[in-house]
Design a protein around this motif. Sequence first.
Motif, PDB file in Angstrom:
ATOM      1  N   SER A  29      -1.861   7.054   0.780  1.00  0.00           N
ATOM      2  CA  SER A  29      -2.903   8.078   0.687  1.00  0.00           C
ATOM      3  C   SER A  29      -2.316   9.456   0.383  1.00  0.00           C
ATOM      4  O   SER A  29      -2.954  10.474   0.623  1.00  0.00           O
ATOM      5  CB  SER A  29      -3.689   8.129   2.009  1.00  0.00           C
ATOM      6  N   LYS A  30      -1.098   9.471  -0.173  1.00  0.00           N
ATOM      7  CA  LYS A  30      -0.395  10.746  -0.385  1.00  0.00           C
ATOM      8  C   LYS A  30      -0.479  11.276  -1.819  1.00  0.00           C
ATOM      9  O   LYS A  30       0.110  12.300  -2.137  1.00  0.00           O
ATOM     10  CB  LYS A  30       1.080  10.588   0.000  1.00  0.00           C
ATOM     11  N   LYS A  77     -13.910   5.296   3.269  1.00  0.00           N
ATOM     12  CA  LYS A  77     -12.952   6.396   3.212  1.00  0.00           C
ATOM     13  C   LYS A  77     -13.542   7.605   2.497  1.00  0.00           C
ATOM     14  O   LYS A  77     -13.358   8.749   2.902  1.00  0.00           O
ATOM     15  CB  LYS A  77     -11.669   5.943   2.523  1.00  0.00           C
ATOM     16  N   LYS A  96      -7.115  11.492  -3.549  1.00  0.00           N
ATOM     17  CA  LYS A  96      -8.111  10.542  -3.054  1.00  0.00           C
ATOM     18  C   LYS A  96      -8.399   9.408  -4.032  1.00  0.00           C
ATOM     19  O   LYS A  96      -8.599   8.262  -3.616  1.00  0.00           O
ATOM     20  CB  LYS A  96      -9.403  11.270  -2.692  1.00  0.00           C
ATOM     21  N   THR A 155      -5.704   6.961  -3.812  1.00  0.00           N
ATOM     22  CA  THR A 155      -5.853   6.249  -2.541  1.00  0.00           C
ATOM     23  C   THR A 155      -6.866   5.131  -2.675  1.00  0.00           C
ATOM     24  O   THR A 155      -6.630   4.000  -2.225  1.00  0.00           O
ATOM     25  CB  THR A 155      -6.293   7.215  -1.425  1.00  0.00           C
ATOM     26  N   TYR A 156      -8.012   5.439  -3.302  1.00  0.00           N
ATOM     27  CA  TYR A 156      -9.044   4.422  -3.489  1.00  0.00           C
ATOM     28  C   TYR A 156      -8.506   3.271  -4.343  1.00  0.00           C
ATOM     29  O   TYR A 156      -8.749   2.101  -4.050  1.00  0.00           O
ATOM     30  CB  TYR A 156     -10.280   5.008  -4.172  1.00  0.00           C
ATOM     31  N   TYR A 203       0.821  -1.218   0.000  1.00  0.00           N
ATOM     32  CA  TYR A 203       0.000   0.000   0.000  1.00  0.00           C
ATOM     33  C   TYR A 203       0.857   1.271   0.000  1.00  0.00           C
ATOM     34  O   TYR A 203       0.668   2.155  -0.844  1.00  0.00           O
ATOM     35  CB  TYR A 203      -0.929  -0.012   1.211  1.00  0.00           C
ATOM     36  N   ASN A 216      -5.394   2.357  -4.702  1.00  0.00           N
ATOM     37  CA  ASN A 216      -4.404   1.606  -3.930  1.00  0.00           C
ATOM     38  C   ASN A 216      -5.070   0.635  -2.952  1.00  0.00           C
ATOM     39  O   ASN A 216      -4.626  -0.510  -2.794  1.00  0.00           O
ATOM     40  CB  ASN A 216      -3.485   2.560  -3.172  1.00  0.00           C
ATOM     41  N   LEU A 217      -6.131   1.110  -2.292  1.00  0.00           N
ATOM     42  CA  LEU A 217      -6.871   0.244  -1.372  1.00  0.00           C
ATOM     43  C   LEU A 217      -7.447  -0.963  -2.113  1.00  0.00           C
ATOM     44  O   LEU A 217      -7.351  -2.098  -1.646  1.00  0.00           O
ATOM     45  CB  LEU A 217      -8.021   1.026  -0.711  1.00  0.00           C
TER      46      LEU A 217
END
Length: 490
Positions: free
Chosen positions: A303-304, A346, A307, A310-311, A297, A313-314
């Motif tokens: 989360s850098k 999130k 958004k 980030t989604y 992750y 990556n999750l």
Amino acid sequence: MLFNSLDFAIFFPIVFALYWLVARNLTLRNVLILVASYTFYGWWDWRFLFLIAVSTLVDFYVGKKMHKIENKKKRKQLLFVSLLVNLGFLVYFKYTNFFIESFVDSFRLFGKELEVSTLNIILPVGISFYTFQTLSYTIDIYRKQLKPTNDIIAFSAFVSFFPQLVAGPIERASHLLPQFYKTYTFNYKLVKSGLLLMAFGLFKKMVIADRAALYVNQVYNNVDDYGGVGYIYATVLFAFQIYCDFSGYSDIAIGLGRTMGFDLMKNFDSPYISKSLTEFWRRWHISLSTWFRDYLYIPLGGSKKGKYRTYANLFIVFVVSGLWHGAAMTFIIWGAIHGIILMIEKGTFTFRKRLFNKIGLDKNNFSNHLFFGFIIFTIVCFGWVFFRANSLSDSLQIVSGFFSDFNLGDMFKKETYLIGFKPNEFKVITIAILMLFAFEYFHKKHNSIKFLNNQSTLFRWSFYLSIVILIMLFGIYGDRNIQEFIYFQF
């Protein structure tokens, strides 16, 4: 060798006695651990000891070489060697047939039938676990977060440490490896707490998990014979089966380590009381979720990077987590379900916080805990359908049955929820699950070990004896239900 077998009941006391005889001699002690660990693993199939030995030697020498080199390109090349060997073994043994079947199925979509057969490959027990454990060593050295060891015996013992070799916890070299350089003295209280934790793990495995398996296997292996209510009972029982099976293994592993002076990381923290799926993954299989966080992750950007990244990556992490668990579409869908729900959590965090504040669901009270706990448990159980089902078609039939075949009146018919159970067995598992929840609640509030230590000798030993009696009376033995630990297949 299974923790709940007669073989292990003979094996461990011998290793335990020899261990404390040589405990002050560090080299001899680590040699004993290595021999015991290879014996433990080789008891299943000695041929696969070759895989552990190769992974160990490759990572030991790669780590030493990498530490001496400053050139980033050469360091990457050495890391690639470690990744190629370890992941190469993992991919070949675990995913070769999955890729072959997927390749054939893709041609079938276009009306082409390929005459390609799968290979006769046996999946080595625990390969996913010790592969990730030894990879953490080389990756951390590459990142300059860890210095390599020069002790091949200590490193080999770290990779193959028998308490957690085949199903975790997945330890980091930075935490476990230094413990092989320390000498330990016999500590009665530590040994006693380790044995108590082992007994509790055996109770969860043999009294709850193996007994739940009687019903779960009956329904999930014969989905055409059941309807919605039967599916619901089986799925809820599987939620407790897999929790008690896997957390029971972790308890036994941690307890075993503790009896020898080793500290293994906590792997479960009452996950079914979670109020969000994010919290669930902070409490469930902690060693794996933190491994994916640190080695997948975060390298993906965490989360850098906005958004939407980030989604993504999750979602990637949980799809990979699903694939790590098993080479089947059902596991991938299971991972995707968790990834999608986490993305929603999130993405709607601010909105949900405002909404819950307005309607009073933000308060830290029992009713709100119960409300959110029920929702998250329901979501987790929905995911367990895909995790447990024998095929994608079975899982879709079960999910469809939740809605199309559901009859509220059936919930109160004994013949519906006692299929595969005798009435007394159903009572035993219901009481055992309630005892488990009560014990975990008490332990979080008061720390059961400290509580027991403050009681009289008569009370303490009566409690210890009662656990042994419960396991002997209600634990599943014999040909009727010979159960390996679920996570051995991963």
